[in-house]
Scaffold this active site. Sequence first.
Site, PDB file in Angstrom:
ATOM      1  CG  ASP A   1      -1.462   1.307   1.666  1.00 33.70           C
ATOM      2  OD1 ASP A   1      -2.289   1.459   0.299  1.00 33.70           O
ATOM      3  OD2 ASP A   1      -1.572   1.815   2.674  1.00 33.70           O
TER       4      ASP A   1
ATOM      5  CG  ASP B   1      -1.670   8.163   0.496  1.00 29.20           C
ATOM      6  OD1 ASP B   1      -0.883   9.199   0.950  1.00 29.20           O
ATOM      7  OD2 ASP B   1      -2.367   7.459  -0.908  1.00 29.20           O
TER       8      ASP B   1
END
Length: 215
Positions: free
Chosen positions: A9, A11
């Site tokens: 991922d 953020d």
Amino acid sequence: MPTRALVFDFDGTLADTESAVLQSWQEVFREHRTELPLAAWYAVIGTQHTTPAMFALLAEHAPDIDPEALRPITKARVLKLLEDLGPREGVLSYLETAKRQGLKLAVASSSSGAWVNPHLERLGIDHYFDAVLTGDRHKAKPDPDLYLAALDALGTDASETIAFEDTPHGVTSAKAAGLTCVAVPNAITERLDFRHADVVLPSFTAKPLDALLSR
């Protein structure tokens, strides 16, 4: 089956951008004489619904707001806060180890490519990744579509791929796609429930990638 690929991922996982985004929204709410309930933030963190959810919530307290006028202001604040932000501690070590071992790497983010790609370049880590999958081209988390697209782009099976996430929504997405998922919460998400992750690490420095893979 040996691990052949890692999918991260963006953020909050590769870089703690979420702290800056939260701070920006908190400032906007306070300027309108109200507080942003953290429960509302946690309900949408890691998905594609953060901005519309925040504007909808703000409108309950300030019906006269103009979201289109506020949008560039909030974005400018976030970018200012992110000017000196680097990758999360231990991320570079993970990426270097992965490349040294010949693992394929991808990013799977609910954010848009216009957000993710410039930040990867600014952080100096874009060259590590074989593929970058974003929410403007795929269904956002917790839907598994981003991770399924990552597997397709890397040419690997879920059983030989590990996901790294910082939110429960992200873990749900990875697990729905069949991947093993390691949760590495940050300061914003560390209090959330990660019981459905396969492994939970307090940071990337808590366990070197070699040790994690041997596990």
